[in-house]
Structures are given as C-alpha cells and as structure tokens.
Design a protein around this motif. Structure first.
Motif, PDB file in Angstrom:
ATOM      1  N   ASP A 347     -28.178  36.766 -15.448  1.00  0.00           N
ATOM      2  CA  ASP A 347     -28.988  36.391 -16.621  1.00  0.00           C
ATOM      3  C   ASP A 347     -29.629  37.440 -17.086  1.00  0.00           C
ATOM      4  OD1 ASP A 347     -30.746  34.463 -17.628  1.00  0.00           O
ATOM      5  OD2 ASP A 347     -32.421  34.970 -16.310  1.00  0.00           O
ATOM      6  N   ILE A 348     -30.093  38.671 -16.368  1.00  0.00           N
ATOM      7  CA  ILE A 348     -30.657  39.871 -17.165  1.00  0.00           C
ATOM      8  C   ILE A 348     -29.813  40.440 -18.235  1.00  0.00           C
ATOM      9  CG2 ILE A 348     -31.558  41.913 -16.619  1.00  0.00           C
ATOM     10  CD1 ILE A 348     -32.292  40.883 -14.109  1.00  0.00           C
ATOM     11  N   GLU A 349     -28.189  40.624 -17.518  1.00  0.00           N
ATOM     12  CA  GLU A 349     -27.249  41.236 -18.681  1.00  0.00           C
ATOM     13  C   GLU A 349     -27.134  40.277 -19.656  1.00  0.00           C
ATOM     14  OE1 GLU A 349     -22.683  43.116 -18.341  1.00  0.00           O
ATOM     15  OE2 GLU A 349     -23.769  41.920 -16.560  1.00  0.00           O
ATOM     16  N   TYR A 350     -27.188  39.144 -19.548  1.00  0.00           N
ATOM     17  CA  TYR A 350     -26.896  38.168 -20.588  1.00  0.00           C
ATOM     18  C   TYR A 350     -27.880  38.073 -21.936  1.00  0.00           C
ATOM     19  CZ  TYR A 350     -25.932  33.731 -23.052  1.00  0.00           C
ATOM     20  OH  TYR A 350     -25.738  32.759 -24.072  1.00  0.00           O
ATOM     21  N   GLU A 351     -29.200  38.230 -21.266  1.00  0.00           N
ATOM     22  CA  GLU A 351     -30.289  38.445 -22.421  1.00  0.00           C
ATOM     23  C   GLU A 351     -30.234  39.763 -23.062  1.00  0.00           C
ATOM     24  OE1 GLU A 351     -32.272  36.114 -23.248  1.00  0.00           O
ATOM     25  OE2 GLU A 351     -31.356  34.788 -22.034  1.00  0.00           O
ATOM     26  N   LYS A 352     -29.573  40.851 -22.436  1.00  0.00           N
ATOM     27  CA  LYS A 352     -29.969  42.300 -22.866  1.00  0.00           C
ATOM     28  C   LYS A 352     -28.646  42.107 -23.842  1.00  0.00           C
ATOM     29  CE  LYS A 352     -28.838  46.922 -21.497  1.00  0.00           C
ATOM     30  NZ  LYS A 352     -28.486  47.938 -20.459  1.00  0.00           N
ATOM     31  N   LEU A 353     -27.589  41.502 -23.537  1.00  0.00           N
ATOM     32  CA  LEU A 353     -26.595  41.700 -24.437  1.00  0.00           C
ATOM     33  C   LEU A 353     -26.654  40.865 -25.745  1.00  0.00           C
ATOM     34  CD1 LEU A 353     -23.137  41.231 -22.337  1.00  0.00           C
ATOM     35  CD2 LEU A 353     -23.755  42.866 -23.991  1.00  0.00           C
ATOM     36  N   LYS A 354     -27.303  39.745 -25.683  1.00  0.00           N
ATOM     37  CA  LYS A 354     -28.040  39.004 -26.895  1.00  0.00           C
ATOM     38  C   LYS A 354     -28.983  39.845 -27.772  1.00  0.00           C
ATOM     39  CE  LYS A 354     -29.489  34.845 -26.444  1.00  0.00           C
ATOM     40  NZ  LYS A 354     -30.160  33.501 -26.064  1.00  0.00           N
ATOM     41  N   SER A 355     -29.574  40.653 -26.980  1.00  0.00           N
ATOM     42  CA  SER A 355     -30.312  41.386 -27.935  1.00  0.00           C
ATOM     43  C   SER A 355     -29.810  42.488 -28.594  1.00  0.00           C
ATOM     44  CB  SER A 355     -31.676  41.991 -27.019  1.00  0.00           C
ATOM     45  OG  SER A 355     -32.304  42.920 -27.563  1.00  0.00           O
ATOM     46  N   GLU A 356     -28.752  43.208 -27.809  1.00  0.00           N
ATOM     47  CA  GLU A 356     -27.863  44.137 -28.357  1.00  0.00           C
ATOM     48  C   GLU A 356     -27.130  43.786 -29.605  1.00  0.00           C
ATOM     49  OE1 GLU A 356     -25.690  45.843 -25.366  1.00  0.00           O
ATOM     50  OE2 GLU A 356     -27.404  46.911 -24.485  1.00  0.00           O
ATOM     51  N   VAL A 357     -26.542  42.456 -29.468  1.00  0.00           N
ATOM     52  CA  VAL A 357     -25.474  41.673 -30.393  1.00  0.00           C
ATOM     53  C   VAL A 357     -26.528  41.437 -31.788  1.00  0.00           C
ATOM     54  CG1 VAL A 357     -24.187  39.679 -31.050  1.00  0.00           C
ATOM     55  CG2 VAL A 357     -23.900  40.888 -28.901  1.00  0.00           C
ATOM     56  N   SER A 358     -27.673  41.017 -31.511  1.00  0.00           N
ATOM     57  CA  SER A 358     -28.576  40.814 -32.689  1.00  0.00           C
ATOM     58  C   SER A 358     -29.015  42.089 -33.631  1.00  0.00           C
ATOM     59  CB  SER A 358     -29.825  39.951 -32.034  1.00  0.00           C
ATOM     60  OG  SER A 358     -30.858  39.971 -33.389  1.00  0.00           O
ATOM     61  N   LYS A 359     -29.046  43.223 -32.548  1.00  0.00           N
ATOM     62  CA  LYS A 359     -29.565  44.202 -33.315  1.00  0.00           C
ATOM     63  C   LYS A 359     -28.420  44.919 -34.130  1.00  0.00           C
ATOM     64  CE  LYS A 359     -33.403  45.711 -30.146  1.00  0.00           C
ATOM     65  NZ  LYS A 359     -33.705  46.623 -28.948  1.00  0.00           N
ATOM     66  N   LEU A 360     -27.094  44.958 -33.262  1.00  0.00           N
ATOM     67  CA  LEU A 360     -25.874  45.383 -33.985  1.00  0.00           C
ATOM     68  C   LEU A 360     -25.636  44.590 -35.393  1.00  0.00           C
ATOM     69  CD1 LEU A 360     -23.745  45.920 -30.839  1.00  0.00           C
ATOM     70  CD2 LEU A 360     -24.290  47.890 -32.635  1.00  0.00           C
ATOM     71  N   THR A 361     -25.943  43.300 -35.427  1.00  0.00           N
ATOM     72  CA  THR A 361     -25.587  42.369 -36.380  1.00  0.00           C
ATOM     73  C   THR A 361     -26.503  42.678 -37.706  1.00  0.00           C
ATOM     74  OG1 THR A 361     -24.758  40.556 -34.890  1.00  0.00           O
ATOM     75  CG2 THR A 361     -25.152  40.106 -37.312  1.00  0.00           C
ATOM     76  N   GLN A 362     -27.754  43.236 -37.236  1.00  0.00           N
ATOM     77  CA  GLN A 362     -28.640  43.439 -38.508  1.00  0.00           C
ATOM     78  C   GLN A 362     -28.131  44.762 -38.914  1.00  0.00           C
ATOM     79  OE1 GLN A 362     -32.597  43.082 -36.986  1.00  0.00           O
ATOM     80  NE2 GLN A 362     -32.398  41.199 -35.995  1.00  0.00           N
ATOM     81  N   LEU A 363     -27.904  45.738 -38.155  1.00  0.00           N
ATOM     82  CA  LEU A 363     -27.546  46.918 -38.725  1.00  0.00           C
ATOM     83  C   LEU A 363     -26.164  46.894 -39.579  1.00  0.00           C
ATOM     84  CD1 LEU A 363     -27.698  50.234 -38.592  1.00  0.00           C
ATOM     85  CD2 LEU A 363     -26.182  50.181 -36.538  1.00  0.00           C
ATOM     86  N   GLY A 364     -25.258  46.021 -39.035  1.00  0.00           N
ATOM     87  CA  GLY A 364     -24.260  46.004 -40.012  1.00  0.00           C
ATOM     88  C   GLY A 364     -24.408  45.263 -41.169  1.00  0.00           C
ATOM     89  N   GLN A 365     -25.427  44.246 -41.242  1.00  0.00           N
ATOM     90  CA  GLN A 365     -25.580  43.600 -42.357  1.00  0.00           C
ATOM     91  C   GLN A 365     -26.450  44.694 -43.286  1.00  0.00           C
ATOM     92  OE1 GLN A 365     -28.056  40.404 -41.226  1.00  0.00           O
ATOM     93  NE2 GLN A 365     -26.494  39.346 -40.720  1.00  0.00           N
TER      94      GLN A 365
END
Length: 463
Positions: A347-365
């Motif tokens: 659960d902890i890892e899942y939430e951490k990954l969601k946050s990282e994916v969101s930040k990486l997506t914003q950076l890419g945009q």
C-alpha cells in the motif's frame, strides 16, 4: 362461485410449497354447490394459479367437508425437492498419516508410540468413488428442478503407486510410507535414525520420509520430501517436510530455526518457535511467544496461547489466549502477520509510485510544451529522454501492484465467517486482525467465540 373473492394463494422459495389463504369466509358459507362441483372448482382455481403438481386431495376434501376445522393458511400443494448429488470420495484402505492414539476426550496421548503407516508392493491403498448426479425434483408448477451434481475428487497416483482403472483403486508398487501430498498419493522410502541427531549422524536431506527416534538439537537441519516424525524434542533446528511433521515431545526453539510442513503439523508444545503448516496445526499443550501460522486451522487443545502471533486461514481454537500479565498476543485470521505486513508495505509503495508517476507525467508535459514552443537544450533533451524511460518503468511497476491489490480484494470477499474459539479465558491486550481490519480486547471474557463477518468482529458465548 368466484373463488378469487374467497381464496388467495402464496408460494414459497423455489415454488416447492403452495399455501391456500381464506380471505372471505362468508362468501364460501353462502355457497350451496354440490361437493363434487366445489372440488372441481377448487382444482380449476389452483390450475388458474398454475398449480399443477402435488395437489393435496385430502386437504381439498377437508375444506369441502368442514372449512371450520381447517387451519388457514393451509398447505394445498407440495413439490418434490431435488436430491443433490454426492461428491466423489476416497476410501483409504490403509492409514495415510502418522497415527497417535486419542483418549476419551479426543486428545492426543503423546505417551503412546507413534505408528508409521507403511505398505508392501501390491497392497491396496485407496479406492476412488465417483460422484453421483443426484435426482431431479419438481415444483408445484410442474417445473423440473435440477439437482446439483456431485464434484469429482482430485487424487493422483504418485511415486511408487499404480492406478488400476477397472477398480478405480491405487496400489503400492514398492515398500515405503504412505504420504498424501498435494492431492497425490505417494509411497516414499523411510529413512530411520535410531537416536538423537549428533555430529556423527549430521543433518538429513532425504527424498522420502524420515523417522528420528530422539531429539533434533539446535543447529541441525532435516529436509524430507515426505513426512518427518520426531519422537523427541526439537531445539532451534530447521525442519522442512513436503508432507506432515509429527513431533512427540515438543518444540523449544529459543527464537532460532524454523519448522515448515507442507500439510499438517502435530506436536506437544511450541515455545519461542517459528512454525508453519500448509493445512492444520494441532498442539497438545501451549504455544508461547511463537510465530505460528497454518493455512487452514490451529488447535491448541488444553493449553494457552501466550505472546507472539498465531495465524490461520479459517479458524483457531484454544483453551486460553493471553495471560494475567496481559502479555501482548496477536491473532491473525485469513492472512498471516507476514502477509499483512506485505500488504501494508504494498500500500505504501503503491501510493509512492502514484505520486512519482504524477510528477514524472507533469515534468514530461512541461518539457514537451517547451520543445514545441522554443526547443530544448541538450541537457533538457537528455532529461526528457530519461523522464520517458523512467515513466514507463514506474507505470509497469504500478500495474504489477494493481494486480496485487486485486488479489487483496479477492481475499476480503473470501474472509467471511472466520472464527477464534476460546474454551477458557480471553485476556486483555489480545489483538485480532483480519485483512485490513483489527480489534483489541481490553477486558476478560470467558468461553467465547470471536467471529469475523461482514468486515467486523463479533463476540458470542459458546453454546
């Protein structure tokens, strides 16, 4: 005569029973129709309501003869329920597990000698019985009710056994011990040690079953593909069996070693041990400061469970749990402590990954927008390349964790009606877990069953 104004009909579930209700007695009593006419009218009334099967003629005649003696609503038609098929079964002709005599209270007598089941070539081990298809029924509407067919038994002839199809029987083809492992009957060779393990005997790794007529001291290892039977004590050793493990004197591990049985484990007591069984664990005395886990159930016949953790897939039964010193004791139903910790970490890892994916997506945009408007520097181009690669890796990992979440959800669906049975005392500071739910008990309770159902814990007295 309009019988619709006088009677009404209701039916039960599956339409197995039809009941006649009297709604207008005066209308019936004012009728002067002959008896045979009234019978025919009643039958037509039933047929109008599609009641075709199991009509009770005696009740009809009772209504005609004297309606005052009939208790309404009255059963007017009765269907025939289906008879479900019987599941396939296995009839064992020999013992397939180490047998220890039970006393009148159905408790293990560890003072008796364990009997190791062995067979000779050509000896019949088991007969497989086919399931039955059952018998169809019929409801009051005359509709056929299909029975539930029996389920075939899954059992295979393994090593050193032969299946005779004409007899649906399994025979031994060699000398050895009968073992039932993962729905497969095997006859495995038996390795016997006539004393306590020492430097002379060394540790044991055997492709069969093992019998040790002594102790297994700290630091030794015993691995067997079949069953392991130890007539003495196990001290801080590593014991692993593909089948079942039987330890006559008990387990005193002092927090060292581990004992793992593929099927069942039976022993006298467990003290500071790590013990796992794929199916059942049965303990004569107490479980103290240990980590004990069973795929199905744990039974601590007449002792305490004090400290540590006990985990079982379905049920745990013991005399007392906890003690007067309020020693913290944890009980896990449905999933073990290890599985729960894994789920929390997931659960902890899942939430951490969601946050990282969101930040990486914003950076890419941001980088792609700048690339379209004014172009990127070499450093920014390298950053975009790394961002794209890292985003793909994180998204794949997130998909894997999502599948684990689905498995957790399936567990919650299967976690109903698990229970802890305490025949003596439930002491404070005992904490129960089931999936993501938990409950801590803060008062003494006597002779209770703690049920987990509908995502909550319920305490009921033992009948």
């Amino acid at each position: 005569m309009d019988l619709k104004k006088i009677f009404n009909i209701t039916t039960s579930d599956q339409y197995l029973y039809a009941y006649l209700h009297l709604v207008n007695r005066s209308e019936w009593e004012s009728s002067h129709e002959p008896s045979d006419v009234l019978i025919n009218e009643l039958i037509k009334f039933l047929h109008h309501h599609k009641i075709q099967y199991g009509i009770k003629q005696d009740v009809l005649h009772s209504i005609i003869k004297n309606i005052d003696e009939v208790q309404f609503p009255v059963l007017i038609a009765e269907g025939m329920p289906p008879v479900n098929g019987v599941d396939g079964s296995v009839e064992f002709k020999v013992d397939h597990s180490v047998r220890m005599e039970l006393n009148k209270r159905e408790q293990i007598d560890f003072k008796n000698v364990m009997k190791i089941p062995t067979v000779e070539p050509g000896e019949i081990i088991a007969v497989i019985h086919d399931p039955t298809i059952g018998q169809a029924g019929k409801n009051v509407y005359g509709e056929v009710l299909k029975p539930k067919e029996g389920v075939s038994i899954s059992l295979a002839a393994g090593e050193n056994t032969t299946y005779v199809e004409e007899e649906q029987a399994i025979y031994a083809s060699n000398f050895g011990q009968v073992s039932l492992i993962n729905q497969e009957i095997k006859v495995l060779p038996l390795y016997e040690v006539s004393s306590t393990l020492d430097l002379k005997t060394g540790s044991i790794d055997f492709n069969g079953s093992v019998l040790i007529k002594g102790d297994v001291p700290e630091g030794f290892k015993v691995d067997a593909k079949g069953d392991i039977t130890i007539e003495g004590l196990v001290e801080g050793a590593n014991i692993t069996a593909g089948g079942s493990i039987y330890i006559r004197e008990g387990i005193t591990a002092i927090g060292k070693g581990a004992i793992k049985a593929g099927v069942d484990l039976t022993t006298n007591h467990i003290n500071q041990g790590y013990v796992y069984a794929g199916r059942h664990i049965r303990v004569e005395q107490s479980i103290i400061h240990s980590n004990v886990s069973a795929g199905a159930s744990i039974s601590c016949q007449k002792g305490h469970v004090i400290g540590g953790t006990v985990s079982a897939g379905n049920s745990i039964s013991c005399q007392d749990i906890g003690n007067r010193m309020h020693t913290p004791t944890q009980v896990f139903l449905g999933e073990s402590k290890t599985s729960r910790e894994h789920r929390v970490n997931t659960d902890i890892e899942y939430e951490k990954l969601k946050s990282e994916v969101s930040k990486l997506t914003q950076l890419g945009q941001l980088l792609k927008r700048k690339q379209q408007q004014e172009g990127l520097s070499n450093k920014e181009k390298l950053t975009l390349e790394k961002q794209t690669q890292l985003l793909v890796e994180k998204q794949l990992k997130l998909q894997e964790l999502s599948k684990e979440y689905e498995a957790f959800d399936q567990y919650y669906d299967l976690s109903e009606f698990m229970k802890l049975t305490i025949h003596g005392t439930l002491y404070p500071n005992t904490e129960m877990f089931s999936g993501k739910y938990s409950k801590k008990f803060n008062r003494i309770q006597q002779k209770v069953v703690v049920l987990f159902k509908e995502n909550d814990f319920y305490t009921e007295p033992i009948d």
